[in-house]
Design a protein around this motif. Structure first.
Motif, PDB file in Angstrom:
ATOM      1  N   ARG A  54       0.776  -1.140  -0.144  1.00 30.05           N
ATOM      2  CA  ARG A  54       0.042   0.100  -0.082  1.00 30.05           C
ATOM      3  C   ARG A  54       0.821   1.222   0.013  1.00 30.05           C
ATOM      4  O   ARG A  54       1.520   1.404   0.819  1.00 30.05           O
ATOM      5  CB  ARG A  54      -0.745   0.078   1.299  1.00 30.05           C
ATOM      6  N   ILE A  55       0.722   2.305  -0.896  1.00 32.84           N
ATOM      7  CA  ILE A  55       1.497   3.524  -1.003  1.00 32.84           C
ATOM      8  C   ILE A  55       0.213   4.755  -0.525  1.00 32.84           C
ATOM      9  O   ILE A  55      -0.653   4.455  -1.189  1.00 32.84           O
ATOM     10  CB  ILE A  55       1.710   3.877  -2.551  1.00 32.84           C
ATOM     11  N   GLU A  56       0.802   5.264   0.614  1.00 25.25           N
ATOM     12  CA  GLU A  56      -0.127   6.401   1.081  1.00 25.25           C
ATOM     13  C   GLU A  56       0.499   7.903   0.343  1.00 25.25           C
ATOM     14  O   GLU A  56       1.592   7.968   0.392  1.00 25.25           O
ATOM     15  CB  GLU A  56      -0.307   6.358   2.454  1.00 25.25           C
ATOM     16  N   ALA A  57      -0.842   8.981   0.200  1.00 22.61           N
ATOM     17  CA  ALA A  57      -0.368  10.118   0.407  1.00 22.61           C
ATOM     18  C   ALA A  57       0.772  10.920   1.356  1.00 22.61           C
ATOM     19  O   ALA A  57       0.486  10.193   2.481  1.00 22.61           O
ATOM     20  CB  ALA A  57      -1.452  10.869   0.043  1.00 22.61           C
ATOM     21  N   ASP A  58       1.666  11.596   0.992  1.00 18.38           N
ATOM     22  CA  ASP A  58       2.574  12.029   1.981  1.00 18.38           C
ATOM     23  C   ASP A  58       3.595  10.953   2.496  1.00 18.38           C
ATOM     24  O   ASP A  58       4.638  11.228   3.337  1.00 18.38           O
ATOM     25  CB  ASP A  58       2.053  12.705   3.240  1.00 18.38           C
ATOM     26  N   GLU A  59       3.689   9.707   1.840  1.00 18.10           N
ATOM     27  CA  GLU A  59       4.821   8.864   2.317  1.00 18.10           C
ATOM     28  C   GLU A  59       6.097   9.258   1.738  1.00 18.10           C
ATOM     29  O   GLU A  59       6.251   9.738   0.661  1.00 18.10           O
ATOM     30  CB  GLU A  59       4.203   7.454   1.806  1.00 18.10           C
ATOM     31  N   GLU A  60       7.209   8.874   2.622  1.00 24.24           N
ATOM     32  CA  GLU A  60       8.478   9.140   2.307  1.00 24.24           C
ATOM     33  C   GLU A  60       8.881   7.900   1.071  1.00 24.24           C
ATOM     34  O   GLU A  60       8.337   6.701   1.350  1.00 24.24           O
ATOM     35  CB  GLU A  60       9.296   9.070   3.505  1.00 24.24           C
ATOM     36  N   VAL A  61       9.765   8.264   0.323  1.00 27.02           N
ATOM     37  CA  VAL A  61      10.165   7.308  -0.795  1.00 27.02           C
ATOM     38  C   VAL A  61      11.898   7.359  -0.875  1.00 27.02           C
ATOM     39  O   VAL A  61      12.206   8.490  -1.039  1.00 27.02           O
ATOM     40  CB  VAL A  61       9.544   7.591  -2.156  1.00 27.02           C
ATOM     41  N   SER A  62      12.689   6.343  -0.780  1.00 25.34           N
ATOM     42  CA  SER A  62      13.791   6.308  -1.214  1.00 25.34           C
ATOM     43  C   SER A  62      14.419   5.648  -2.470  1.00 25.34           C
ATOM     44  O   SER A  62      13.561   4.670  -2.768  1.00 25.34           O
ATOM     45  CB  SER A  62      14.563   5.339   0.044  1.00 25.34           C
ATOM     46  N   VAL A  63      14.975   6.380  -3.313  1.00 24.07           N
ATOM     47  CA  VAL A  63      15.433   6.091  -4.504  1.00 24.07           C
ATOM     48  C   VAL A  63      16.624   5.368  -4.527  1.00 24.07           C
ATOM     49  O   VAL A  63      17.875   6.224  -4.144  1.00 24.07           O
ATOM     50  CB  VAL A  63      15.386   7.453  -5.428  1.00 24.07           C
ATOM     51  N   ARG A  64      16.944   4.360  -5.178  1.00 22.57           N
ATOM     52  CA  ARG A  64      18.364   3.633  -5.549  1.00 22.57           C
ATOM     53  C   ARG A  64      18.707   3.737  -6.834  1.00 22.57           C
ATOM     54  O   ARG A  64      18.034   3.065  -7.686  1.00 22.57           O
ATOM     55  CB  ARG A  64      18.455   2.309  -4.956  1.00 22.57           C
ATOM     56  N   ILE A  65      19.475   4.647  -7.201  1.00 26.83           N
ATOM     57  CA  ILE A  65      19.946   4.769  -8.871  1.00 26.83           C
ATOM     58  C   ILE A  65      21.073   3.627  -8.698  1.00 26.83           C
ATOM     59  O   ILE A  65      22.024   3.685  -8.271  1.00 26.83           O
ATOM     60  CB  ILE A  65      20.493   6.154  -9.272  1.00 26.83           C
ATOM     61  N   PRO A  66      20.647   2.701  -9.836  1.00 31.03           N
ATOM     62  CA  PRO A  66      22.034   1.873  -9.904  1.00 31.03           C
ATOM     63  C   PRO A  66      23.205   2.185 -10.717  1.00 31.03           C
ATOM     64  O   PRO A  66      23.399   3.647 -11.040  1.00 31.03           O
ATOM     65  CB  PRO A  66      21.375   0.777 -10.912  1.00 31.03           C
ATOM     66  N   GLU A  67      24.221   1.456 -10.679  1.00 25.84           N
ATOM     67  CA  GLU A  67      25.442   1.655 -11.319  1.00 25.84           C
ATOM     68  C   GLU A  67      25.171   2.212 -12.823  1.00 25.84           C
ATOM     69  O   GLU A  67      24.144   1.448 -13.496  1.00 25.84           O
ATOM     70  CB  GLU A  67      26.440   0.495 -11.205  1.00 25.84           C
ATOM     71  N   GLN A  68      25.642   3.170 -13.471  1.00 22.23           N
ATOM     72  CA  GLN A  68      25.606   3.530 -14.598  1.00 22.23           C
ATOM     73  C   GLN A  68      26.702   3.681 -15.650  1.00 22.23           C
ATOM     74  O   GLN A  68      27.681   3.997 -15.030  1.00 22.23           O
ATOM     75  CB  GLN A  68      24.745   4.817 -14.638  1.00 22.23           C
ATOM     76  N   TRP A  69      26.649   3.165 -16.873  1.00 21.90           N
ATOM     77  CA  TRP A  69      27.778   3.261 -17.910  1.00 21.90           C
ATOM     78  C   TRP A  69      27.135   3.523 -19.341  1.00 21.90           C
ATOM     79  O   TRP A  69      25.824   3.064 -19.264  1.00 21.90           O
ATOM     80  CB  TRP A  69      28.617   2.226 -17.705  1.00 21.90           C
ATOM     81  N   ILE A  70      27.729   3.956 -20.189  1.00 25.67           N
ATOM     82  CA  ILE A  70      27.545   4.079 -21.798  1.00 25.67           C
ATOM     83  C   ILE A  70      28.253   2.929 -22.261  1.00 25.67           C
ATOM     84  O   ILE A  70      29.485   2.950 -22.361  1.00 25.67           O
ATOM     85  CB  ILE A  70      28.037   5.240 -22.229  1.00 25.67           C
ATOM     86  N   TYR A  71      27.333   1.974 -22.851  1.00 27.35           N
ATOM     87  CA  TYR A  71      27.751   0.715 -23.632  1.00 27.35           C
ATOM     88  C   TYR A  71      28.708   1.513 -24.873  1.00 27.35           C
ATOM     89  O   TYR A  71      27.976   2.059 -25.592  1.00 27.35           O
ATOM     90  CB  TYR A  71      26.903   0.157 -24.085  1.00 27.35           C
ATOM     91  N   PRO A  72      30.000   1.038 -24.947  1.00 27.12           N
ATOM     92  CA  PRO A  72      30.939   1.435 -26.023  1.00 27.12           C
ATOM     93  C   PRO A  72      30.579   1.131 -27.564  1.00 27.12           C
ATOM     94  O   PRO A  72      30.006   0.151 -27.649  1.00 27.12           O
ATOM     95  CB  PRO A  72      32.233   1.258 -25.703  1.00 27.12           C
TER      96      PRO A  72
END
Length: 204
Positions: A186-204
């Motif tokens: 369940r997701i409620e209004a005003d709830e906190e959210v943590s964002v995890r951005i994965p490792e990033q690279w540009i494929y050559p």
């Protein structure tokens, strides 16, 4: 082509994992046969997406976004939820010379505030909500004329065709994200959210 195989992988720049925090500024549900949503207090999520929502389901039919399939082909539903940012919607409204563009007008399920450049979060980004839900980002939700037309109609504007054409260029890379449910709840209004951005690279 051989150079690609001979290149040392250590030469490819890799950006490390990053973490951000935001807040749910609104939750929305499309209960009928139209993608336009309405504001509610909480979303009930299963592995099929938002319970009773227009985009609910483990699979969906392919369309213009998947030209490599015949239209209507059954494929996995990676577009269970639409996520937008109030900061980005304000920019879109300014570009379109409108007082506002509401999240529900373009079919959003979640309005998440406080994440810079939310629409640029890469595929694979994970959203951990305080009450236990986890969503995984599939990618950007590209703007289209259908959403532009919805803005014009919901705002009560007369020139529907002109507004529908304005939306795509005004909302390029600002229209938010699509995601699917990795861990239901369940997701409620005003709830906190943590964002995890994965490792990033540009494929050559």
């Amino acid at each position: 082509m051989l150079d690609l195989f001979n290149r040392d992988v250590s030469e490819i720049p890799v950006r490390p994992v990053r973490k951000l925090r935001g807040q749910v500024a609104g939750v929305y549900h499309a209960p009928g046969d139209d993608f336009v949503t309405r504001r509610i207090n909480a979303l009930e999520l299963t592995f099929n997406g938002v319970a009773g929502d227009f985009h609910e389901g483990p699979t969906r039919r392919s369309g213009s976004r998947e030209p490599w399939y015949k239209a209507g082909t059954e494929i996995r539903n990676e577009r269970q939820l639409s996520i937008v940012s109030p900061e980005e919607l304000a920019v879109v409204a300014e570009r379109m010379k409108l007082p506002e563009v509401k999240a529900e007008w373009i079919g959003a399920n979640l309005l998440i505030a406080g994440i810079p450049h939310l629409s640029m979060l890469p595929a694979g980004t994970m959203l951990f909500f305080k009450n236990g839900v986890t969503l995984k980002v599939d990618g950007q939700n590209h703007p289209c004329r259908l959403a532009g037309r919805s803005i014009a109609e919901c705002a009560g504007l007369e020139d529907i065709r002109d507004v529908s054409l304005q939306f795509a260029p005004a909302a390029k890379r600002l229209r938010g994200l699509v995601a699917w449910v990795e861990k239901p709840g369940r997701i409620e209004a005003d709830e906190e959210v943590s964002v995890r951005i994965p490792e990033q690279w540009i494929y050559p």
